[in-house]
Design a protein around this motif. Structure first.
Motif, PDB file in Angstrom:
ATOM      1  N   GLN A  23       1.200  -9.677  -4.634  1.00 58.62           N
ATOM      2  CA  GLN A  23       2.071  -9.168  -5.675  1.00 58.62           C
ATOM      3  C   GLN A  23       2.718  -7.884  -5.166  1.00 58.62           C
ATOM      4  O   GLN A  23       2.046  -7.046  -4.544  1.00 58.62           O
ATOM      5  CB  GLN A  23       1.300  -8.882  -6.959  1.00 58.62           C
ATOM      6  CG  GLN A  23       0.793 -10.135  -7.657  1.00 58.62           C
ATOM      7  CD  GLN A  23      -0.039  -9.792  -8.875  1.00 58.62           C
ATOM      8  OE1 GLN A  23      -1.252  -9.619  -8.775  1.00 58.62           O
ATOM      9  NE2 GLN A  23       0.614  -9.678 -10.013  1.00 58.62           N
ATOM     10  N   ILE A  24       4.005  -7.760  -5.424  1.00 54.88           N
ATOM     11  CA  ILE A  24       4.758  -6.614  -4.920  1.00 54.88           C
ATOM     12  C   ILE A  24       5.194  -5.750  -6.087  1.00 54.88           C
ATOM     13  O   ILE A  24       5.837  -6.226  -7.025  1.00 54.88           O
ATOM     14  CB  ILE A  24       5.971  -7.092  -4.100  1.00 54.88           C
ATOM     15  CG1 ILE A  24       5.486  -7.923  -2.907  1.00 54.88           C
ATOM     16  CG2 ILE A  24       6.796  -5.895  -3.622  1.00 54.88           C
ATOM     17  CD1 ILE A  24       6.601  -8.549  -2.096  1.00 54.88           C
TER      18      ILE A  24
ATOM     19  N   ILE B 158      -4.553  -3.126  -0.589  1.00 46.41           N
ATOM     20  CA  ILE B 158      -3.292  -2.563  -1.068  1.00 46.41           C
ATOM     21  C   ILE B 158      -2.596  -1.901   0.113  1.00 46.41           C
ATOM     22  O   ILE B 158      -3.218  -1.151   0.876  1.00 46.41           O
ATOM     23  CB  ILE B 158      -3.514  -1.546  -2.200  1.00 46.41           C
ATOM     24  CG1 ILE B 158      -4.086  -2.251  -3.437  1.00 46.41           C
ATOM     25  CG2 ILE B 158      -2.210  -0.839  -2.559  1.00 46.41           C
ATOM     26  CD1 ILE B 158      -4.517  -1.322  -4.539  1.00 46.41           C
ATOM     27  N   PHE B 159      -1.308  -2.211   0.250  1.00 45.11           N
ATOM     28  CA  PHE B 159      -0.499  -1.649   1.323  1.00 45.11           C
ATOM     29  C   PHE B 159       0.586  -0.759   0.707  1.00 45.11           C
ATOM     30  O   PHE B 159       1.577  -1.274   0.185  1.00 45.11           O
ATOM     31  CB  PHE B 159       0.152  -2.752   2.150  1.00 45.11           C
ATOM     32  CG  PHE B 159      -0.825  -3.684   2.801  1.00 45.11           C
ATOM     33  CD1 PHE B 159      -1.323  -3.419   4.062  1.00 45.11           C
ATOM     34  CD2 PHE B 159      -1.254  -4.839   2.143  1.00 45.11           C
ATOM     35  CE1 PHE B 159      -2.234  -4.278   4.668  1.00 45.11           C
ATOM     36  CE2 PHE B 159      -2.157  -5.703   2.742  1.00 45.11           C
ATOM     37  CZ  PHE B 159      -2.650  -5.425   4.003  1.00 45.11           C
TER      38      PHE B 159
ATOM     39  N   ALA C 274      -2.893  -7.501  -2.293  1.00 48.77           N
ATOM     40  CA  ALA C 274      -3.449  -8.782  -1.856  1.00 48.77           C
ATOM     41  C   ALA C 274      -4.678  -9.086  -2.698  1.00 48.77           C
ATOM     42  O   ALA C 274      -5.558  -8.223  -2.858  1.00 48.77           O
ATOM     43  CB  ALA C 274      -3.817  -8.742  -0.377  1.00 48.77           C
ATOM     44  N   SER C 275      -4.742 -10.296  -3.245  1.00 47.66           N
ATOM     45  CA  SER C 275      -5.870 -10.690  -4.090  1.00 47.66           C
ATOM     46  C   SER C 275      -6.386 -12.051  -3.660  1.00 47.66           C
ATOM     47  O   SER C 275      -5.634 -12.887  -3.150  1.00 47.66           O
ATOM     48  CB  SER C 275      -5.447 -10.763  -5.562  1.00 47.66           C
ATOM     49  OG  SER C 275      -4.926  -9.535  -6.007  1.00 47.66           O
TER      50      SER C 275
ATOM     51  N   THR D 128       5.169 -12.791  -7.130  1.00 47.87           N
ATOM     52  CA  THR D 128       3.902 -13.295  -6.607  1.00 47.87           C
ATOM     53  C   THR D 128       4.156 -14.313  -5.504  1.00 47.87           C
ATOM     54  O   THR D 128       4.958 -15.216  -5.652  1.00 47.87           O
ATOM     55  CB  THR D 128       3.064 -13.950  -7.721  1.00 47.87           C
ATOM     56  OG1 THR D 128       2.876 -13.006  -8.765  1.00 47.87           O
ATOM     57  CG2 THR D 128       1.722 -14.405  -7.193  1.00 47.87           C
ATOM     58  N   LEU D 129       3.437 -14.167  -4.401  1.00 47.08           N
ATOM     59  CA  LEU D 129       3.520 -15.106  -3.287  1.00 47.08           C
ATOM     60  C   LEU D 129       2.114 -15.600  -2.983  1.00 47.08           C
ATOM     61  O   LEU D 129       1.126 -14.907  -3.234  1.00 47.08           O
ATOM     62  CB  LEU D 129       4.122 -14.415  -2.058  1.00 47.08           C
ATOM     63  CG  LEU D 129       5.519 -13.815  -2.254  1.00 47.08           C
ATOM     64  CD1 LEU D 129       5.859 -12.926  -1.076  1.00 47.08           C
ATOM     65  CD2 LEU D 129       6.558 -14.904  -2.388  1.00 47.08           C
TER      66      LEU D 129
END
Length: 388
Positions: A13-14, A75-76, A66-67, A2-3
């Motif tokens: 989040q990845i 979402i990517f 991304a949130s 999480t960044l």
């Protein structure tokens, strides 16, 4: 992982591979259900079908969520590849995945609030050493896609975008006679003749199946008709039925989109034998023709044209469907007088040695391409002016 973006309280989040996608399911489905102007490529089931069946390297796939305030906003889907260009070995992230439909995208709402999503993604990629990159490739993006919207909204110096191909579609926004009137008279007469000939073959039935309880039987008919075409054993050998993983991909798509009553399989059955089929997904006001097939034995009487003509009639009578999309831009589509959407190929280069070098070389190539097109247009205008 999480960044956080401290300026706008945006969290990242990845997720990686099959397990990552599974963990992302609830967030993705929540996002897609509230996404305006969505397409099938924005749906969780599209990616699940690929990862579970036909993806050769799942661990190369990353999904960035991304949130904001614990609410998913973007979402990517990304794939890590190495692309060799101009003798350079470029560490590349591209939109997952370059599919045979020729369309890809990110997943977020095309609104001014989200206009900086691409800049946010680039900052995220630069922040993490394990995500190091020289080039970000936004391939096969429609002119009104999320990805191209974000690129055009951003100020990214080392970027290029070119028209790559077209995605064609039929407007069904009027009554059938008006829509079919856009076609050439010769083609309309040909379709009427083909429809009459099919009607003379025997016991003919047109089936438009969307009931989940009937889909499996319709799916078998679809596979049989597609394999009986030029794609079968005696042709190119590319028919879905010949590959277990491809069958799994389309079966999973069928189940995933049937949840939303968004999958349909259309058939022409003659004396119990399927001679033409369509595999379709419907999202919003657009029906997408993902795959078509017809028996090569009946090629001369155009069962594919006849089934498409029947589908157009049904869509024109519907209050829901406004467009039938071919998705691709194949030449045979042109007989149906389609509209078309531009599809672009875009590149963003990082401030690395290889990234800057590739950008300068690509820009020079693009300049040469544009100059060539300008000279061709000038020559054509001059030729016409000199023609008596």
């Amino acid at each position: 992982m999480t960044l956080h973006d401290k300026n706008i309280d945006r969290q990242a989040q990845i997720f990686r591979g099959r397990g990552g996608l599974q963990a992302l399911e609830a967030s993705w489905r929540a996002l897609q259900e509230n996404l305006p102007d969505s397409r099938f490529i924005h749906y969780y089931g599209w990616y699940k079908s690929r990862l579970e069946n036909t993806e050769p390297d799942p661990e190369s796939i990353v999904f960035v969520l991304a949130s904001e305030a614990d609410r998913p906003i973007a979402i990517f889907p990304l794939q890590q590849v190495v692309i060799r260009r101009y003798g350079l070995r470029l560490r590349t992230w591209e939109i997952y995945w370059p599919n045979d439909m020729g369309v890809c995208d990110f997943v977020f709402a095309r609104t001014p609030v989200h206009s900086h999503m691409l800049e946010w993604l680039i900052a995220l990629l630069n922040e993490r050493k394990e995500l190091a990159w020289d080039m970000l490739r936004l391939q096969d993006t429609l002119v009104d896609s999320c990805a191209l919207y974000a690129l055009r909204s951003a100020r990214i110096p080392l970027s290029l975008s070119i028209l790559h191909h077209y995605s064609k579609y039929i407007r069904c926004d009027a009554d059938y006679e008006t829509v079919i009137g856009r076609l050439s008279g010769h083609f309309r007469r040909n379709v009427r003749r083909q429809t009459k000939k099919i009607g003379e073959l025997g016991d003919v039935e047109y089936r438009f199946v969307s009931d989940p309880q009937q889909m499996e039987e319709a799916f078998k008919h679809f596979l049989h008709a597609e394999a009986a075409s030029w794609k079968g054993d005696s042709g190119t050998g590319s028919a879905i039925q010949l590959y277990e993983d491809k069958v799994g991909f389309y079966r999973r798509l069928m189940h995933e989109f049937s949840i939303y009553n968004a999958c349909s399989i259309n058939l022409i059955i003659v004396d119990g034998n399927c001679i033409a089929s369509q595999f379709c997904l419907t999202v919003g006001d657009t029906l997408y023709l993902l795959k078509i097939g017809y028996s090569d034995e009946y090629r001369a009487i155009g069962p594919g044209n006849v089934l498409l003509n029947e589908l157009i009639q049904r869509c024109c009578a519907s209050t829901k469907i406004k467009n039938i999309s071919f998705i691709t831009g194949a030449d045979w589509n042109d007989s149906w007088a389609p509209e078309r959407l531009d599809v672009h190929e875009s590149y963003i280069f990082n401030y690395t040695l290889f990234g800057i070098a590739a950008y300068l070389l690509e820009k020079a190539k693009n300049h040469g391409r544009n100059l060539k097109h300008d000279l061709q247009r000038q020559w054509e205008r001059r030729r016409k002016a000199l023609t008596p």
